[in-house]
Design a protein around this motif. Sequence first.
Motif, PDB file in Angstrom:
ATOM      1  N   MET A   1      66.271  39.467  40.568  1.00  0.00           N
ATOM      2  CA  MET A   1      65.455  39.782  41.740  1.00  0.00           C
ATOM      3  C   MET A   1      64.374  40.805  41.388  1.00  0.00           C
ATOM      4  N   LYS A   2      64.770  41.785  40.584  1.00  0.00           N
ATOM      5  CA  LYS A   2      63.824  42.822  40.178  1.00  0.00           C
ATOM      6  C   LYS A   2      62.702  42.222  39.349  1.00  0.00           C
ATOM      7  N   ILE A   3      63.058  41.264  38.475  1.00  0.00           N
ATOM      8  CA  ILE A   3      62.056  40.613  37.628  1.00  0.00           C
ATOM      9  C   ILE A   3      61.065  39.823  38.478  1.00  0.00           C
ATOM     10  N   LEU A   4      61.602  39.108  39.475  1.00  0.00           N
ATOM     11  CA  LEU A   4      60.742  38.328  40.362  1.00  0.00           C
ATOM     12  C   LEU A   4      59.780  39.227  41.137  1.00  0.00           C
ATOM     13  N   PHE A   5      60.298  40.350  41.633  1.00  0.00           N
ATOM     14  CA  PHE A   5      59.466  41.284  42.393  1.00  0.00           C
ATOM     15  C   PHE A   5      58.371  41.865  41.504  1.00  0.00           C
ATOM     16  N   LYS A   6      58.729  42.204  40.266  1.00  0.00           N
ATOM     17  CA  LYS A   6      57.759  42.770  39.327  1.00  0.00           C
ATOM     18  C   LYS A   6      56.661  41.752  39.017  1.00  0.00           C
ATOM     19  N   ASN A   7      57.056  40.505  38.811  1.00  0.00           N
ATOM     20  CA  ASN A   7      56.070  39.465  38.532  1.00  0.00           C
ATOM     21  C   ASN A   7      55.218  39.146  39.754  1.00  0.00           C
ATOM     22  N   PHE A   8      55.805  39.265  40.951  1.00  0.00           N
ATOM     23  CA  PHE A   8      55.052  39.055  42.181  1.00  0.00           C
ATOM     24  C   PHE A   8      53.966  40.121  42.329  1.00  0.00           C
ATOM     25  N   LEU A   9      54.315  41.364  42.046  1.00  0.00           N
ATOM     26  CA  LEU A   9      53.326  42.444  42.097  1.00  0.00           C
ATOM     27  C   LEU A   9      52.225  42.225  41.057  1.00  0.00           C
ATOM     28  N   TYR A  10      52.638  41.770  39.881  1.00  0.00           N
ATOM     29  CA  TYR A  10      51.657  41.494  38.824  1.00  0.00           C
ATOM     30  C   TYR A  10      50.710  40.386  39.261  1.00  0.00           C
ATOM     31  N   PHE A  11      51.269  39.347  39.883  1.00  0.00           N
ATOM     32  CA  PHE A  11      50.453  38.246  40.385  1.00  0.00           C
ATOM     33  C   PHE A  11      49.446  38.743  41.417  1.00  0.00           C
ATOM     34  N   GLY A  12      49.908  39.587  42.340  1.00  0.00           N
ATOM     35  CA  GLY A  12      49.017  40.130  43.360  1.00  0.00           C
ATOM     36  C   GLY A  12      47.912  40.979  42.761  1.00  0.00           C
ATOM     37  N   PHE A  13      48.270  41.804  41.774  1.00  0.00           N
ATOM     38  CA  PHE A  13      47.273  42.668  41.129  1.00  0.00           C
ATOM     39  C   PHE A  13      46.220  41.835  40.415  1.00  0.00           C
ATOM     40  N   LYS A  14      46.644  40.828  39.678  1.00  0.00           N
ATOM     41  CA  LYS A  14      45.706  39.983  38.949  1.00  0.00           C
ATOM     42  C   LYS A  14      44.824  39.173  39.895  1.00  0.00           C
ATOM     43  N   GLN A  15      45.376  38.782  41.043  1.00  0.00           N
ATOM     44  CA  GLN A  15      44.560  38.076  42.026  1.00  0.00           C
ATOM     45  C   GLN A  15      43.450  38.986  42.554  1.00  0.00           C
ATOM     46  N   VAL A  16      43.795  40.236  42.808  1.00  0.00           N
ATOM     47  CA  VAL A  16      42.798  41.200  43.286  1.00  0.00           C
ATOM     48  C   VAL A  16      41.705  41.386  42.245  1.00  0.00           C
ATOM     49  N   VAL A  17      42.105  41.520  40.977  1.00  0.00           N
ATOM     50  CA  VAL A  17      41.135  41.673  39.895  1.00  0.00           C
ATOM     51  C   VAL A  17      40.242  40.442  39.793  1.00  0.00           C
ATOM     52  N   SER A  18      40.849  39.267  39.941  1.00  0.00           N
ATOM     53  CA  SER A  18      40.089  38.017  39.843  1.00  0.00           C
ATOM     54  C   SER A  18      39.097  37.862  40.990  1.00  0.00           C
ATOM     55  N   CYS A  19      39.407  38.481  42.124  1.00  0.00           N
ATOM     56  CA  CYS A  19      38.553  38.365  43.317  1.00  0.00           C
ATOM     57  C   CYS A  19      37.492  39.447  43.398  1.00  0.00           C
ATOM     58  N   ILE A  20      37.230  40.147  42.309  1.00  0.00           N
ATOM     59  CA  ILE A  20      36.340  41.306  42.370  1.00  0.00           C
ATOM     60  C   ILE A  20      34.944  40.943  42.873  1.00  0.00           C
ATOM     61  N   PHE A  21      34.383  39.834  42.406  1.00  0.00           N
ATOM     62  CA  PHE A  21      33.046  39.443  42.848  1.00  0.00           C
ATOM     63  C   PHE A  21      33.051  39.062  44.333  1.00  0.00           C
ATOM     64  N   PRO A  22      33.947  38.145  44.776  1.00  0.00           N
ATOM     65  CA  PRO A  22      33.987  37.829  46.208  1.00  0.00           C
ATOM     66  C   PRO A  22      34.240  39.058  47.079  1.00  0.00           C
ATOM     67  N   ALA A  23      35.125  39.952  46.622  1.00  0.00           N
ATOM     68  CA  ALA A  23      35.437  41.141  47.415  1.00  0.00           C
ATOM     69  C   ALA A  23      34.208  42.031  47.584  1.00  0.00           C
ATOM     70  N   ILE A  24      33.457  42.201  46.506  1.00  0.00           N
ATOM     71  CA  ILE A  24      32.250  43.027  46.570  1.00  0.00           C
ATOM     72  C   ILE A  24      31.226  42.403  47.515  1.00  0.00           C
ATOM     73  N   VAL A  25      31.115  41.056  47.467  1.00  0.00           N
ATOM     74  CA  VAL A  25      30.182  40.367  48.360  1.00  0.00           C
ATOM     75  C   VAL A  25      30.539  40.638  49.818  1.00  0.00           C
ATOM     76  N   PHE A  26      31.828  40.589  50.150  1.00  0.00           N
ATOM     77  CA  PHE A  26      32.248  40.851  51.527  1.00  0.00           C
ATOM     78  C   PHE A  26      32.007  42.300  51.934  1.00  0.00           C
ATOM     79  N   ILE A  27      32.229  43.220  51.010  1.00  0.00           N
ATOM     80  CA  ILE A  27      31.963  44.631  51.302  1.00  0.00           C
ATOM     81  C   ILE A  27      30.472  44.839  51.558  1.00  0.00           C
ATOM     82  N   LEU A  28      29.649  44.201  50.747  1.00  0.00           N
ATOM     83  CA  LEU A  28      28.196  44.302  50.925  1.00  0.00           C
ATOM     84  C   LEU A  28      27.770  43.735  52.278  1.00  0.00           C
ATOM     85  N   LEU A  29      28.370  42.610  52.665  1.00  0.00           N
ATOM     86  CA  LEU A  29      28.066  42.036  53.975  1.00  0.00           C
ATOM     87  C   LEU A  29      28.425  43.003  55.092  1.00  0.00           C
TER      88      LEU A  29
END
Length: 257
Positions: A1-29
């Motif tokens: 369970m701990k491994i799954l939770f750790k990988n889930f957090l990693y997945f979320g972090f990498k998704q945020v990093v991958s969305c950096i351009f779209p996120a900046i566009v929305f902030i600019l809007l």
Amino acid sequence: MKILFKNFLYFGFKQVVSCIFPAIVFILLAISHLLSNYIPRYDFMLLACLVVQFALFYSKLETLDEVKVICIFHLLGLIMELAKVYYGSWSYPEFAWSKIYGVPLYSGFMYASVASYLCQAWRNFDLKFIQWPNHVWVRILGFLIYVNFFTNHYILDFRYLIALFIAVIFRKSWVEIKLLDIKVKLPVIVSFLLIGFFIWIAENVATFLGAWQYTYQHKTWSIVNYHKISSWAFLVIVSYIIVAELKMVKLKIMKTE
């Protein structure tokens, strides 16, 4: 369970990093309203997006090859915007110096941000395709989807026939992503739908912030029609195909050198 939770957090972090351009566009809007007395919002968005694009490349968060892909998407998106605004599908009601036939040049970055996400996610998750379909059929599919975005205004909308084509050629295809300790596989078709759904959510935010408006949103904002999820899913498929095919071609060239 701990491994799954750790990988889930990693997945979320990498998704945020991958969305950096779209996120900046929305902030600019979101902040562009604050500067509307000094510079038209669409002009501000164009200048800001150009600065962001340069900064991402200069900081090595995006490679030269990824910038090239993003530029292709910007051009394809701008062509589509010119057609859709001409047909009256949506509009950009505010004044701007950087508008061509009613379309602000910054609008291409909305499509480029999708390409940026796919390129970033591909690298961050060490993405791999399993049983990618025949290259000829895939390219024909991408062409048909893109052309249908235009021809559906003159002839029948063939999206359902194209969807059947998609289901047939991608029925055995899977996408694999690498997390910290595990690898996760997902049917490619499911990934198309999921990304399309989340882009539809982002589109609701974008129209609320005034990035563009559909005809039924001119008087007061309302939720974007649900059928747009399929439109975005189709756009994601075109994006997938372009990014995947370019990467596969480059990999083939590298192996022959």
